[in-house]
Write a protein that holds these residues in place. Structure first.
Motif, PDB file in Angstrom:
ATOM      1  N   ASP A 191     -93.047  -7.628  88.456  1.00 31.60           N
ATOM      2  CA  ASP A 191     -92.445  -6.299  88.315  1.00 31.60           C
ATOM      3  C   ASP A 191     -91.567  -5.922  89.511  1.00 31.60           C
ATOM      4  OD1 ASP A 191     -94.725  -6.217  89.922  1.00 31.60           O
ATOM      5  OD2 ASP A 191     -95.410  -4.276  89.168  1.00 31.60           O
ATOM      6  N   LEU A 192     -92.072  -6.122  90.719  1.00 33.93           N
ATOM      7  CA  LEU A 192     -91.311  -5.715  91.897  1.00 33.93           C
ATOM      8  C   LEU A 192     -90.073  -6.585  92.105  1.00 33.93           C
ATOM      9  CD1 LEU A 192     -94.189  -4.908  94.418  1.00 33.93           C
ATOM     10  CD2 LEU A 192     -92.865  -3.337  93.004  1.00 33.93           C
ATOM     11  N   VAL A 193     -90.236  -7.893  91.951  1.00 37.10           N
ATOM     12  CA  VAL A 193     -89.070  -8.762  92.103  1.00 37.10           C
ATOM     13  C   VAL A 193     -88.077  -8.513  90.964  1.00 37.10           C
ATOM     14  CG1 VAL A 193     -90.047 -10.751  90.875  1.00 37.10           C
ATOM     15  CG2 VAL A 193     -88.298 -11.110  92.600  1.00 37.10           C
ATOM     16  N   GLY A 194     -88.597  -8.121  89.796  1.00 39.84           N
ATOM     17  CA  GLY A 194     -87.705  -7.772  88.694  1.00 39.84           C
ATOM     18  C   GLY A 194     -86.844  -6.564  89.034  1.00 39.84           C
ATOM     19  N   SER A 195     -87.435  -5.590  89.716  1.00 38.52           N
ATOM     20  CA  SER A 195     -86.661  -4.406  90.098  1.00 38.52           C
ATOM     21  C   SER A 195     -85.615  -4.754  91.154  1.00 38.52           C
ATOM     22  CB  SER A 195     -87.598  -3.306  90.629  1.00 38.52           C
ATOM     23  OG  SER A 195     -88.178  -3.667  91.883  1.00 38.52           O
ATOM     24  N   ILE A 196     -85.935  -5.716  92.026  1.00 35.63           N
ATOM     25  CA  ILE A 196     -84.965  -6.178  93.022  1.00 35.63           C
ATOM     26  C   ILE A 196     -83.820  -6.904  92.329  1.00 35.63           C
ATOM     27  CG2 ILE A 196     -84.617  -7.798  94.937  1.00 35.63           C
ATOM     28  CD1 ILE A 196     -87.502  -7.120  95.827  1.00 35.63           C
ATOM     29  N   ALA A 197     -84.186  -7.775  91.380  1.00 31.96           N
ATOM     30  CA  ALA A 197     -83.148  -8.498  90.641  1.00 31.96           C
ATOM     31  C   ALA A 197     -82.250  -7.529  89.871  1.00 31.96           C
ATOM     32  CB  ALA A 197     -83.800  -9.502  89.685  1.00 31.96           C
ATOM     33  N   TRP A 198     -82.859  -6.525  89.246  1.00 34.32           N
ATOM     34  CA  TRP A 198     -82.083  -5.540  88.488  1.00 34.32           C
ATOM     35  C   TRP A 198     -81.025  -4.879  89.360  1.00 34.32           C
ATOM     36  CZ3 TRP A 198     -81.407  -0.221  88.941  1.00 34.32           C
ATOM     37  CH2 TRP A 198     -80.843   0.442  87.843  1.00 34.32           C
ATOM     38  N   GLU A 199     -81.379  -4.649  90.614  1.00 35.55           N
ATOM     39  CA  GLU A 199     -80.461  -3.952  91.520  1.00 35.55           C
ATOM     40  C   GLU A 199     -79.394  -4.867  92.112  1.00 35.55           C
ATOM     41  OE1 GLU A 199     -80.637  -0.933  95.395  1.00 35.55           O
ATOM     42  OE2 GLU A 199     -82.498  -1.741  94.543  1.00 35.55           O
ATOM     43  N   PHE A 200     -79.764  -6.158  92.371  1.00 36.70           N
ATOM     44  CA  PHE A 200     -78.855  -7.006  93.144  1.00 36.70           C
ATOM     45  C   PHE A 200     -78.368  -8.268  92.424  1.00 36.70           C
ATOM     46  CE2 PHE A 200     -81.472  -4.753  96.302  1.00 36.70           C
ATOM     47  CZ  PHE A 200     -80.485  -4.190  97.092  1.00 36.70           C
ATOM     48  N   ALA A 201     -79.099  -8.763  91.444  1.00 32.27           N
ATOM     49  CA  ALA A 201     -78.783 -10.062  90.861  1.00 32.27           C
ATOM     50  C   ALA A 201     -77.600 -10.007  89.898  1.00 32.27           C
ATOM     51  CB  ALA A 201     -80.011 -10.621  90.145  1.00 32.27           C
ATOM     52  N   THR A 202     -76.948 -11.162  89.750  1.00 30.91           N
ATOM     53  CA  THR A 202     -75.881 -11.309  88.770  1.00 30.91           C
ATOM     54  C   THR A 202     -76.386 -12.020  87.513  1.00 30.91           C
ATOM     55  OG1 THR A 202     -75.172 -13.352  89.867  1.00 30.91           O
ATOM     56  CG2 THR A 202     -74.052 -11.314  90.489  1.00 30.91           C
ATOM     57  N   ALA A 203     -77.377 -12.897  87.674  1.00 34.67           N
ATOM     58  CA  ALA A 203     -78.010 -13.601  86.553  1.00 34.67           C
ATOM     59  C   ALA A 203     -79.477 -13.815  86.915  1.00 34.67           C
ATOM     60  CB  ALA A 203     -77.333 -14.937  86.277  1.00 34.67           C
ATOM     61  N   CYS A 204     -80.331 -13.870  85.899  1.00 36.17           N
ATOM     62  CA  CYS A 204     -81.757 -13.989  86.187  1.00 36.17           C
ATOM     63  C   CYS A 204     -82.480 -14.626  85.006  1.00 36.17           C
ATOM     64  CB  CYS A 204     -82.347 -12.606  86.482  1.00 36.17           C
ATOM     65  SG  CYS A 204     -84.070 -12.624  87.039  1.00 36.17           S
ATOM     66  N   THR A 205     -83.529 -15.367  85.310  1.00 34.83           N
ATOM     67  CA  THR A 205     -84.450 -15.901  84.309  1.00 34.83           C
ATOM     68  C   THR A 205     -85.796 -16.094  84.985  1.00 34.83           C
ATOM     69  OG1 THR A 205     -84.704 -17.628  82.607  1.00 34.83           O
ATOM     70  CG2 THR A 205     -83.975 -18.349  84.776  1.00 34.83           C
ATOM     71  N   ASP A 206     -86.845 -16.378  84.213  1.00 35.31           N
ATOM     72  CA  ASP A 206     -88.124 -16.697  84.841  1.00 35.31           C
ATOM     73  C   ASP A 206     -88.366 -18.193  84.729  1.00 35.31           C
ATOM     74  OD1 ASP A 206     -88.537 -16.487  82.075  1.00 35.31           O
ATOM     75  OD2 ASP A 206     -90.653 -15.950  82.323  1.00 35.31           O
ATOM     76  N   VAL A 207     -89.081 -18.751  85.698  1.00 32.23           N
ATOM     77  CA  VAL A 207     -89.356 -20.187  85.741  1.00 32.23           C
ATOM     78  C   VAL A 207     -90.661 -20.435  84.993  1.00 32.23           C
ATOM     79  CG1 VAL A 207     -89.710 -22.205  87.206  1.00 32.23           C
ATOM     80  CG2 VAL A 207     -88.183 -20.364  87.959  1.00 32.23           C
ATOM     81  N   THR A 208     -90.550 -21.082  83.836  1.00 34.03           N
ATOM     82  CA  THR A 208     -91.747 -21.362  83.031  1.00 34.03           C
ATOM     83  C   THR A 208     -91.687 -22.798  82.512  1.00 34.03           C
ATOM     84  OG1 THR A 208     -90.638 -20.247  81.171  1.00 34.03           O
ATOM     85  CG2 THR A 208     -92.245 -18.962  82.417  1.00 34.03           C
ATOM     86  N   GLY A 209     -91.813 -22.976  81.195  1.00 38.04           N
ATOM     87  CA  GLY A 209     -92.055 -24.289  80.629  1.00 38.04           C
ATOM     88  C   GLY A 209     -90.974 -25.332  80.794  1.00 38.04           C
ATOM     89  N   PHE A 210     -89.720 -24.945  81.046  1.00 42.24           N
ATOM     90  CA  PHE A 210     -88.637 -25.911  81.200  1.00 42.24           C
ATOM     91  C   PHE A 210     -88.519 -26.421  82.638  1.00 42.24           C
ATOM     92  CE2 PHE A 210     -86.659 -23.197  77.677  1.00 42.24           C
ATOM     93  CZ  PHE A 210     -87.278 -23.940  76.681  1.00 42.24           C
ATOM     94  N   GLY A 211     -89.345 -25.900  83.544  1.00 45.47           N
ATOM     95  CA  GLY A 211     -89.274 -26.313  84.932  1.00 45.47           C
ATOM     96  C   GLY A 211     -88.101 -25.671  85.660  1.00 45.47           C
TER      97      GLY A 211
END
Length: 326
Positions: free
Chosen positions: A187-207
């Motif tokens: 949640d917290l890193v998501g809020s940081i990404a929302w404010e500053f990131a240009t692209a985002c995903t989570d690291v899960t089953g595809f490595g």
């Protein structure tokens, strides 16, 4: 299935869309406009990754919520997805799974509205989650730009550890560090990404490599990753060197190998970078000009971030390529 397989699966289908459909198949979550709001929807479930049903329920819940956080969203409601065979397992086991889920949903301030259970020989648990895009803004995997820096928010290697645990090569006690990260909401890193990131995903089953490839191909860029900068569990690296890793790691590496340049990099490092992660962190790109302010915000929120690479200048490598050294 590889990162692009679902998109290929629905390619050519006459899927219904209307003007309110903002993001469909292929990203971490779908996005749909309702009035002045934008709803985000996703679903995910996993088989047991630890022997403790409470922890499995909690980890699965964190894992399911992450797709909403990866879009910069806030989860609102959830529906449970359960595969369970009461002839093989006590209903008390399922109750513990749901207790773990309940505790994490309370932490995430997300309401469980119901769910569906099927009889299944192999236990499965997860959530369908609906969230909202704050301020009408959300992130996708397609916004990375040349010169952006690449950050990740959790170590990799959980798939290797889960494999070793199931084979009795390590105990659950050897996974305490990994468990603490798997139980940590994004949640917290998501809020940081929302404010500053240009692209985002989570690291899960595809490595890590598979998800970096997803960002690269959808953004029309190439990405550089420095292996030595990537956070990883020390034990997972030792295990991979001993050739203990899940089949999925090899499948993930095979999927991206035609888009990979890793001259002189040991194979075990590429295997670990391809390890299918459960409840991993967020992987995102951020403009270099925003890095200092982003890191200050992360420090305020006590969020750990690792800079692991960058988006390459156009023309240096083909679109979608991942360049690895270290």
């Amino acid at each position: 299935m590889g990162p692009a397989d679902l998109e290929k699966l629905v390619e050519g289908l006459n899927l219904y869309k209307d003007p309110n459909t903002l993001v469909g198949v292929g990203d971490d979550a779908g996005a749909y406009k309702v009035g002045e709001s934008i709803l985000l929807q996703t679903v995910d479930f996993i088989t047991p990754v630890v022997n403790d049903p409470y922890l499995w329920g909690a980890i699965s819940t964190v894992n399911s919520l992450s797709d909403i956080y990866a879009m910069g969203g806030i989860p609102l409601t959830a529906l449970a997805v359960v595969g369970f065979n009461s002839c093989d397992l006590s209903v008390d086991v399922l109750k513990e799974v749901l207790r773990g889920c309940s505790d994490k949903l309370r932490e995430a301030k997300t309401v469980l509205l119901g769910g569906h259970t099927i009889d299944d020989k192999e236990p499965k648990f997860g959530l369908a989650v609906t969230g909202i895009a704050p301020g009408g803004k959300f992130l996708t995997q397609s916004g990375a730009r040349a010169g952006n820096l690449l950050y990740v928010s959790k170590p990799i290697g959980t798939g290797v550890l889960v494999k070793a645990l199931k084979e009795g090569r390590i105990s659950q006690g050897d996974m305490e560090e990994a468990l603490s990260w798997m139980l940590k909401l994004n949640d917290l890193v998501g809020s940081i990404a929302w404010e500053f990131a240009t692209a985002c995903t989570d690291v899960t089953g595809f490595g890590l490599l598979g998800h970096a490839y997803n960002i690269a191909r959808k953004s029309g860029v190439a990405i550089y990753i420095n292996y030595s900068s990537v956070p990883k569990y020390e034990e997972s690296e030792h295990l991979v060197k001993e050739k203990i890793f899940p089949k999925g790691a090899t499948e993930n590496l095979n999927f991206v190998k035609d888009h990979l340049k890793a001259d002189g990099v040991d194979v075990y490092k590429l295997i670990l970078l391809s390890d299918p992660v459960t409840s991993g962190g967020l992987l995102f790109t951020v403009p270099e000009s925003s890095e200092r302010e982003m890191l200050e915000r992360a420090k305020e929120l006590c969020v750990e971030l690792w800079k692991i690479g960058r988006v390459l200048e156009p023309g240096a490598y083909p679109i979608g390529h991942i360049v690895v050294d270290g």
